[in-house]
Every structure is written in C-alpha cells, then in structure tokens.
Write an enzyme that holds these catalytic residues in place. Structure first.
Site, PDB file in Angstrom:
ATOM      1  N   PHE A  25      27.771  24.203  29.391  1.00 45.76           N
ATOM      2  CA  PHE A  25      26.971  24.837  30.439  1.00 45.76           C
ATOM      3  C   PHE A  25      27.182  26.346  30.433  1.00 45.76           C
ATOM      4  CE2 PHE A  25      26.162  26.414  34.653  1.00 45.76           C
ATOM      5  CZ  PHE A  25      25.102  25.659  35.133  1.00 45.76           C
ATOM      6  N   PRO A  79      30.607  29.516  31.214  1.00 37.89           N
ATOM      7  CA  PRO A  79      31.953  29.734  31.751  1.00 37.89           C
ATOM      8  C   PRO A  79      32.067  29.269  33.204  1.00 37.89           C
ATOM      9  CG  PRO A  79      30.735  31.797  31.701  1.00 37.89           C
ATOM     10  CD  PRO A  79      29.871  30.774  31.008  1.00 37.89           C
ATOM     11  N   LYS A  99      30.233  27.741  38.303  1.00 36.26           N
ATOM     12  CA  LYS A  99      29.721  27.449  36.964  1.00 36.26           C
ATOM     13  C   LYS A  99      28.548  28.386  36.697  1.00 36.26           C
ATOM     14  CE  LYS A  99      28.825  23.246  35.713  1.00 36.26           C
ATOM     15  NZ  LYS A  99      28.414  21.813  35.735  1.00 36.26           N
ATOM     16  N   ASP A 149      27.197  10.730  31.457  1.00 31.91           N
ATOM     17  CA  ASP A 149      28.172  11.577  30.764  1.00 31.91           C
ATOM     18  C   ASP A 149      29.543  11.465  31.425  1.00 31.91           C
ATOM     19  OD1 ASP A 149      28.964  13.250  28.723  1.00 31.91           O
ATOM     20  OD2 ASP A 149      28.416  15.092  29.765  1.00 31.91           O
TER      21      ASP A 149
END
Length: 810
Positions: A503, A505, A520, A617
């Site tokens: 995604f 850092p 995020k 996931d």
C-alpha cells in the site's frame, strides 16, 4: 536399652501420625492455628489455595483465594479496603469464633463479624473456592459465615449474586481498581430486579451493559451456545432472588470475571490446567454498550448503519442519536403495532408487568392505555408468560444473532405509519415521495455518469470524496486535513516510520488530543491503488468488532490518500511469532487468546455481519496486536461483500498472498467464506509452530509447513510441530486440538472445511468430536528454488493472475 529404643520408636510413630493427621487437615484452620505470609490453606482436592499475596507491582499484602494451578487467577480478597503494609499479617480464628486478620501490632484489619460466641469454631477452604466458618460440632453444610456471601470481582460455580428479600442484603461483583489494587473499582455486576430480573454492569450509578430480562432459560443478550458448557439459573422465592450457574462437565473450571475495564468475561479451563480460555466477553461490541444508539432506535453491528430509527420514528436532530415519533399517537384515529423480531427488549425503566397474560391479552391491555408505547409477551418459567408494557421512550434495543435468545417486541404506531389508512394526505405524501425519488434518481444517475467520465480522464480528489461524503457516511468516516496529519507525524518523519508494504509507508502519529494513530499513506507507485483504498474505507468504516482494527478516518487532499487507524503498540503478529527473540513474548496463553480472537473476528465477518464479507488476504502481517496482545484483523483493501445466498463467487483477477490462498481460489479464481477458513488454518498452524508456511524448509523433505504438519499428524507426532519456546507454558491437549483444527481448515476441498462457527466451538470445547482431517491443499507442491508448481499452473489459467500483498504491520 531395649526400653529406650521402644520408647524412641513410639515417639517417632506418634510424630509421623501427627504429621499425617495435619496433612489431612491442610484445608482447615482451628482456634490454635494461623496462616501467615508464606503459609497457605489448600482445599482437599487441591483446586483452591488461600494465603497472603501482593498483586502486580504492589507491596501491600492481602488475604486471598486463588486457583492452586493458576495463582494469578485470584477469585476472592478479604481485606480489599485494608491492605497490610508489610509481611506481618496473620489470619486466625479468634476466641469468640470470628475469622480475623491481624497486622504486626495485633490490630484487627478485617473480620468475618459473626455475632455471638462460637464454642467450637473452625474455618475450612472448600473445593468450591468457598471459605467457610462453622461450628465443628454442627450439622454439615451449616455455616456461620462464608466468603461466597461477600463476592469480590469473580463469580464461581455455586456462588450467588442477587438479593436476600428478607434482610434487603445484596450480593454483587465489584471490579478491582487496577491490576495492582484489589480495592473496589468503578464497575459492578449485579442482578437488577426492578422488573423481570436481568444482569447489569454499572459504572457508579450509570448503567453500561444489560443482558436483557431472564426468560426462564437464559438472558436475551447472552450467547446461548455456551450453555452446552454451563447452565445458568435464576432462583426466585419468598426469601431470595439470585443468579447462579453450574458447569455441565466436572472436568472444567469456570469463572465469571469482571475486569477493571468493565468487561465481563466467562473463562474456562481444564481441571489441573493453568491456561484459561475466554468463552465469551461482554459487552461483545458497541451495541452491547447501554443506550449506544439513543432512544427509539435499534442497534445492529450487522448493518452498514449501526444505529437506525424504528419505523415511524425519525432522528431528533442531525447531531442527536435519539429518535422521535414522525407522527403523534392518537387513540381516536386507530393504531397498530410494528413487530421487531429477535431483539434485546428495551430497558425496564418505565414499564408495567402483568403476569399470566397471553399475547392477544397483552396487546389488548396496551391498546387500552394511550400512554403504552410497546409491549412484549415473554416466557418467565415453567411455560408461564408475562406481559411487559413500556411507557415513554424505548432505550437500548439491539438486534441479536442466532446464538442469542432474542425476543419479539411490538411497537405502537399510528395507523398512518403502518400503512393502514389511505386518505388523501397519505396519497399526496406518496406522490411527493415518488416525485422526489424520481428526481433524486435522475440526479444520482447524472452524478454516476459524471464520476465515470472524470475517472476516465483523471483520478482527482473530488472523485473520491463522493465515495465518503454525504449523509451518514460522512459521520462514519471522518475526513482529516493534510496539515493535521503532517503535524501528527512530524511531517512524515523517518523516525516515525513503522512499516512499509504494498500500500505504501505507515507512520506513527500523535493527535492533539494525545491519541496515538497509525497513518497508512498510499504510495504513488503502489500496486494496490485507489480502488483498494476506497474499498477499505467503505468496508471497515461499517464494521465494528473488538477483533477488527478501528478506522478513525481518512485524508483525501490533492494527490494524497491516507487511512488513519488506531495505533497498535505490539505491531503485527508476524513481527512476534516469526522473530527469533520476540516470539518469547507470546506464551501459549497469549497464542491461545490470539487464535480465538482472530476466529471471533472472522466469524463476525462471515456470519454476524449482515454484509457477509470475505477478507481474501488473512495472514500474520494483517493481524495487529494492541497493548494487551488482543488481535485485530486489518487491511480490508481486497475484501469483498457477497450476498447472503451466494456460497461462492468467481473472479478473473486473483489477489492475495502466496502461502495463504486456498487452492480453489489460486487456481480457479473461486472464493467463498471457506477460502478465508483455509487462510485461517494456515495462520493457526503458523501460530502454533512459529514457522512460515511459505518458504518453510525441512532437511528431510521439500514440503511446506502444511505438508510437514500433515506428515507429522499421520505419524502421531503432531506435537513436534509446536514451537519449542512453548514447551513450558503450553497445555499439550490444547496444542494438539489446535493442530487438529488447523488441518481441518486447510483441507483441499472447500466442502470438507468447517465454517468459522464450528471452528470456534471446536477450539474452545474439549468435548467436541473432531473428524479426521483429509489431505491439505498445496501440501506437496513445493519444487526446487522455492516455487510452487500449483502457482505455475495457475498463471496459465488466469489473466493478470496474482497480486501479492506484502503490507507490513503497524
């Protein structure tokens, strides 16, 4: 010499027999005995132990009772309000027959306060955990005083909480003030007998949780499934009314614990074990918090909108959670009732109770009184029913799932709200509604076309703001300003960087309120992109569960897109179980609780959430751990909502992480809740073993972790899979059961894998019968150089086959 030898032998035998007699009386304290620091009483079957202890970091001494195999599980404290500042405290039976605790000056700091004088007083610690004071010459079971009458923060089997109706005395639990201080804290757990009896948690004078009324077999908002393990009872007679419980099996220990944070946990353990599992905890979610949605509304954690006004009611204001009637009641113009099915009925603050009335009679009684706002016909016991009628606002209604005992309640509404009249005003209102709907539909359609057109040209922030703004969603997903996030993260300083993945850092930050956050930040070259960003915001904002990470908001400004979460100080699970040093932080109890927490979160997504969500996931790096190692499932960028009747869905684009993907998903693109079950099984085996499934190497074979576990299972060597660091802290039967359940979850065929509801029962119930597992998927697929043959095959079957998510924990 012979006489001297015989005399010596007799003295020796007398000494031996006296010690044998003392050993039999290890649970008894008489007038001439005492218990001081370092000495204890132990119940006859060595279940409980009594002695002096210092909790946590405190240096004060308290007299308490705890499980002998679990000294940290203190179930009763005598001198909660009067600690002893040194180790000179003594418990003894006074000459008058009272149990007393004396300090170093021989002053009484605590007493059982039995009136009168007892001729043959003796104290005994029973195997129930009850410390009793009795006359040694009296009938068995006749006690002058017992600790069960003065509960601390724990309810044991056979204990009572409730009321003595003759004396007015109430027994209830009171939380500790802190882990270091057992003095009475802020929370109490008691039996409320204002109407039909129900259990409540209070913080001072403020109610924080209620079970719903007793219906003869249980409480409305307490899980019914655990009754396979224990039996709750409410006893009501002319002398007393109280709640108690008994375990179904004698092979288990069980306790009900009110912790310092106001959560009530039912804990269970095998006899002789020092490991405790959480059967359930309440409040289970935010709908368990008393009055969370305000007046005249229904709370449901399974709906996108947690709070919703009852039909016929509208929000009092934009900022208020309370709802008010859309149209006033009018007894002269006709009224009816709206039926709410399977809910926790409202609080019994303003109500009237009529016994032995059936539903029609109850309805009639409510219609007779223009102030009656709702009624319900509840079972109470022995087939008898009671008619409950409410007056005024309806507080604390919530939907409950099938594992609870919800009730039906009938809400009084004007005939117009129920669609029972067809006057001109109704038709005019209907015309207006239809007209507005058509216009709104046209506007929405135009906006959709406009959004699609703009998206094809440029992904601008205005496009994505429409995904989150407007109506209730704006309140659900607060928008943070970029400047505020820059200040919180010290302008995204490198020293605040705590992780980086597909995604982008992840930074630690501090809001002006002092709250710690994790940010995020979507990287411009991220493979996950804006679609996953939007998907995660829309999904996770509508999910509320203790084992799901909480989204605090998002930031969309210019090219910046960020998600703001609660900060997890223990980062992600993979940072602990796969780290050679940090894995020591997780004892078997920690891992046990983590597995159950993940299972509960997944069960919520699959079953208790009305949306029915497949995560797609689930992996160790997507399990975050808070300061107490409570697991939180995170990263919903790849999650998908499926219809309640859709058993499986197919996609042309397989996304996820190698090593966790189910075979049918990786090869054919078919996913269902059983795909998540497979991932959970992999994760479970990883937690037990401390090894990664993907990249696992063994000197004797090339199988992955699943294959290795399967080989050990077939050779009756399954315990060899366990992480060696757990050898001292584990319960081997639990480890074996977890491995068994893990292998059931990773079976090749989805039909063979159990649903998460069954998984949770299998993990927590020692008596559950487990079928033999079949061969796991992908267990012999490893080939040289670390590749999977199945993955090579997959790449020829799907286009744009795999997106690997490697987002690190926060």
């Amino acid at each position: 010499m012979e006489r001297a030898s015989i005399f010596t032998l007799i003295c020796f035998l007398l000494l031996v027999f006296s010690h044998l007699e003392l050993s039999k009386e290890a649970d008894v304290l008489a007038v001439d005995g005492s218990v001081s620091d370092g000495e204890t009483l132990v119940s006859s079957l060595e279940t409980f132990e009594l002695g002096f202890f210092s909790p946590g970091k405190s240096r004060n001494m308290y007299l308490g009772i705890w499980y002998k195999n679990s000294p940290e599980a203190v179930v009763w404290v005598a001198n909660r309000n009067n600690p002893i500042a040194d180790t000179k405290g003594v418990l003894t039976v006074s000459g008058s027959g009272n149990l007393v605790i004396l300090d170093r000056t021989k002053s009484v700091v605590w007493s059982s306060n039995v009136s009168g004088t007892v001729e043959h007083p003796v104290a005994q610690l029973l195997d129930t955990g009850n410390l009793v004071l009795k006359d040694n010459k009296s009938m068995p079971g006749s006690y002058l005083w017992q600790s069960f009458d003065s509960p601390s923060d724990t309810l044991l089997e056979g204990m009572k909480i409730g009321w003595n109706l003759k004396t007015g005395e109430e027994r209830y639990l009171t939380s500790w003030r802190s882990a270091d201080d057992p003095s009475p804290g802020n929370f109490t757990y008691r039996l409320d007998i204002t109407g039909l009896p129900e259990l409540v948690i209070d913080r001072g004078s403020m109610k924080t949780y209620r079970t719903g009324p007793w219906n003869g077999i249980g409480f409305g908002a307490v899980p019914a499934v655990p009754n396979l393990v224990f039996k709750p009872t409410v006893i009501s007679n002319e002398n007393e009314i109280y709640y108690t419980f008994e375990a179904v099996s004698n092979a288990t220990n069980m306790r009900l614990w009110l912790n310092q944070s106001g959560y009530l946990q039912r804990l269970i353990s095998e006899q002789g074990s020092n490991q405790w599992g959480v059967l359930y905890s309440v409040p289970f979610d935010q709908c368990g918090s008393y009055g969370f949605c305000g007046a005249n509304s229904v709370c449901s954690s399974r709906r996108p909108d947690t709070c919703e006004c009852i039909k016929g009611f509208i929000p009092k204001s934009q900022r208020s959670t309370n709802c008010v009637r859309e149209s006033s009641l009018d007894c002269q113009r006709g009224e009816g009732f709206l039926r709410l099915v399977g809910v926790k009925v409202p609080d019994l603050s303003k109500f009237h109770l009529n016994e032995n009335l059936n539903r029609e009679q109850c309805k009639g009684e409510c219609l007779k009184n223009c102030s009656c706002t709702a009624y319900a016909n509840l079972n109470v016991s022995d087939g008898r029913t009671s008619c409950l009628m409410w007056f005024g606002d309806l507080i604390d209604i919530s939907e409950v799932s099938e594992v609870y005992r919800g009730e039906d309640i009938f809400i009084r509404l004007p005939a117009s709200s129920l669609g029972l009249t067809r006057d001109s005003s109704t038709r005019n209102r209907l015309t207006v509604i239809i007209s507005v709907s058509i216009i709104s539909g046209a506007i929405i359609l135009g906006l959709v076309v406009f959004i699609i057109w703009r998206k094809s040209r440029k992904r601008d922030e205005s496009l994505h703001l429409t995904r989150f703004k407007g109506g209730k969603d704006e309140r659900e997903v607060p928008l943070f300003h970029l400047s505020g996030i820059e200040i919180a993260t010290d302008n995204f300083s490198f020293r605040n960087l705590i992780g980086e993945g597909g995604f982008g850092p992840v930074y630690k930050g501090n809001l002006p309120t002092g709250q710690e956050i994790a940010v995020k930040r979507l990287s411009k070259d991220s493979g996950q992109g804006v679609e996953q960003f939007a998907n995660e915001v829309v999904l996770i904002a509508k999910l509320q569960h203790r084992n799901l990470v909480a989204l605090l908001g998002c930031c969309i400004q210019g090219e910046e897109r960020m998600l703001i979460y609660e900060y997890m100080p223990n980062k992600s699970l993979d940072c602990l179980i796969f780290d050679h040093k940090r894995r020591e932080e997780l004892s078997w109890k920690n891992r046990f609780d983590i597995v159950l927490g993940i299972a509960r979160g997944l069960l919520y997504l699959h079953q208790d959430s009305k949306l029915q969500i497949i995560h797609r996931d689930l992996k160790a790096s997507n399990i975050l751990l808070d300061s107490n190692y409570i697991p939180k499932i995170s990263d919903f960028g790849l999650a998908r909502i499926i219809g309640g009747n859709d058993e499986e869905t197919k996609t042309n684009r397989v996304v996820g992480t190698y090593g966790y993907m189910a075979p049918e998903y990786a090869v054919d693109g078919t996913f269902s809740v059983k795909s998540d079950v497979f991932s959970f099984g992999v994760l479970l085996l990883e937690i037990v073993s401390g090894k990664k499934n993907r990249g696992y190497n063994h000197p004797d074979h090339r199988n992955n972790l699943l294959g290795h576990a399967w080989l050990l299972w077939n050779e009756d060597r399954a315990l060899e899979l366990m992480d060696t660091i757990l050898e001292e802290s584990c319960v081997r039967s639990e480890v074996l059961r977890f491995i068994h359940v893990g292998l059931l979850c990773v079976q090749e065929s989805p039909e063979d894998r159990p649903p998460m509801s069954s998984v949770l029962v299998k993990l927590t119930n020692e008596e559950a019968t487990l079928p033999q597992p079949k061969q796991p998927g992908f267990f012999i697929q490893r080939e040289p150089y670390g590749s999977f043959s199945a993955i090579r095959t997959m790449s020829t079957l799907t286009e744009n086959a795999v997106t690997i998510s490697i987002l690190e924990g926060r």
